[in-house]
Design a protein around this motif. Structure first.
Motif: not given
Length: 152
Positions: A66, A74, A79-83, A87, A114
């Motif tokens: 991440d 963080r 709660d934000l999705r892992k980047i 990807e 976001r």
């Protein structure tokens, strides 16, 4: 390293630092960091093909980490999705090529992904800029860790 290290690493450090200290335009900042990334993983006079660069990066840096791990971001947005770099890696080179060849960000990459703050939203192009910076930083840190272990 800054004074006596390999030329590609010295250039990468210089462009990484310039992206933070002197460049304020997000597109130029992104291009500066992509230059640093490509300089770090290149050697010789010929540019390395994209596939070679991606392979070298993936062998040197954990692309599944991440990019916001252990960061203030963080802590603020747990709660934000892992980047991950994995990807986005191909898109980094697509965006770099678009900027260098006179195009702009793809329209779909400008849509908010976001909320960054109360009144500001982050789009995918912003995320790519953050990943580019992270990749250069992780590459340089890894280089220094390896150099330190050899000398220590």
């Amino acid at each position: 390293v800054v004074d006596n290290g390999p030329l590609n690493v010295r250039r990468a450090i210089r462009h990484y630092e310039l992206g933070y200290s002197e460049v304020r335009d997000p597109a130029l900042q992104f291009v500066s960091w992509m230059m640093a990334l490509e300089q770090f993983y290149s050697s010789g006079e010929e540019p390395a093909p994209r596939s070679t660069l991606i392979h070298k990066i993936s062998e040197y840096v954990n692309l599944d980490e991440d990019i916001y791990a252990n960061s203030q971001f963080r802590e603020l947005f747990p709660d934000l999705r892992k980047i991950t770099a994995r990807e986005t890696l191909l898109d980094l080179f697509v965006l770099r090529s678009r900027f260098v060849h006179g195009q702009w960000v793809q329209e779909k990459w400008l849509e908010p992904v976001r909320a960054r703050a109360l009144y500001d939203k982050t789009n995918y192009a912003d995320v790519l800029r953050e990943v580019a910076s992270w990749l250069v930083r992780r590459s340089l840190i890894r280089y220094l860790e390896i150099a330190s272990s050899k000398n220590g």
